[in-house]
Motif scaffolding. Sequence first.
Motif, PDB file in Angstrom:
ATOM      1  N   LYS A   1       5.235 -17.194  -6.540  1.00  0.00           N
ATOM      2  CA  LYS A   1       4.297 -16.099  -6.767  1.00  0.00           C
ATOM      3  C   LYS A   1       3.592 -15.693  -5.481  1.00  0.00           C
ATOM      4  O   LYS A   1       3.405 -14.507  -5.213  1.00  0.00           O
ATOM      5  N   GLU A   2       3.177 -16.674  -4.676  1.00  0.00           N
ATOM      6  CA  GLU A   2       2.522 -16.374  -3.410  1.00  0.00           C
ATOM      7  C   GLU A   2       3.464 -15.629  -2.471  1.00  0.00           C
ATOM      8  O   GLU A   2       3.060 -14.688  -1.788  1.00  0.00           O
ATOM      9  N   ALA A   3       4.717 -16.035  -2.442  1.00  0.00           N
ATOM     10  CA  ALA A   3       5.689 -15.371  -1.575  1.00  0.00           C
ATOM     11  C   ALA A   3       5.919 -13.934  -2.021  1.00  0.00           C
ATOM     12  O   ALA A   3       5.995 -13.023  -1.192  1.00  0.00           O
ATOM     13  N   VAL A   4       6.002 -13.715  -3.313  1.00  0.00           N
ATOM     14  CA  VAL A   4       6.204 -12.356  -3.825  1.00  0.00           C
ATOM     15  C   VAL A   4       4.983 -11.491  -3.516  1.00  0.00           C
ATOM     16  O   VAL A   4       5.117 -10.364  -3.040  1.00  0.00           O
ATOM     17  N   ASN A   5       3.788 -12.019  -3.774  1.00  0.00           N
ATOM     18  CA  ASN A   5       2.568 -11.262  -3.518  1.00  0.00           C
ATOM     19  C   ASN A   5       2.373 -10.997  -2.040  1.00  0.00           C
ATOM     20  O   ASN A   5       1.927  -9.926  -1.653  1.00  0.00           O
ATOM     21  N   THR A   6       2.699 -11.951  -1.180  1.00  0.00           N
ATOM     22  CA  THR A   6       2.578 -11.763   0.255  1.00  0.00           C
ATOM     23  C   THR A   6       3.547 -10.680   0.719  1.00  0.00           C
ATOM     24  O   THR A   6       3.195  -9.841   1.527  1.00  0.00           O
TER      25      THR A   6
ATOM     26  N   THR B   1       2.167  -7.282  -0.367  1.00  0.00           N
ATOM     27  CA  THR B   1       0.997  -6.935   0.435  1.00  0.00           C
ATOM     28  C   THR B   1       1.420  -6.486   1.822  1.00  0.00           C
ATOM     29  O   THR B   1       0.886  -5.520   2.360  1.00  0.00           O
ATOM     30  N   LYS B   2       2.403  -7.185   2.390  1.00  0.00           N
ATOM     31  CA  LYS B   2       2.878  -6.828   3.720  1.00  0.00           C
ATOM     32  C   LYS B   2       3.533  -5.449   3.706  1.00  0.00           C
ATOM     33  O   LYS B   2       3.316  -4.647   4.605  1.00  0.00           O
ATOM     34  N   GLU B   3       4.322  -5.151   2.672  1.00  0.00           N
ATOM     35  CA  GLU B   3       4.968  -3.847   2.572  1.00  0.00           C
ATOM     36  C   GLU B   3       3.935  -2.736   2.452  1.00  0.00           C
ATOM     37  O   GLU B   3       4.061  -1.698   3.098  1.00  0.00           O
TER      38      GLU B   3
END
Length: 63
Positions: free
Chosen positions: A40-45, A48-50
């Motif tokens: 989940k953190e990887a997906v959210n990061t 957010t980066k995009e």
Amino acid sequence: MFGLGAPELLLILVIALVVFGPGKLPTIGRALGKSLREFKEAVNTGETKEIADKTDEKSSKNV
């Protein structure tokens, strides 16, 4: 959640208990929870980066 009700979840828990034993279940649960949290953190990061990249591109075009 995937059409699973309480009886189905209980059956899955009983099968897991028989297969892995009571000593291993907490370890397996912790590992599963940790991997889901990291995913989940990887997906959210990534999202957010995009969004930040798109915002930076728009602001640099306006200058």
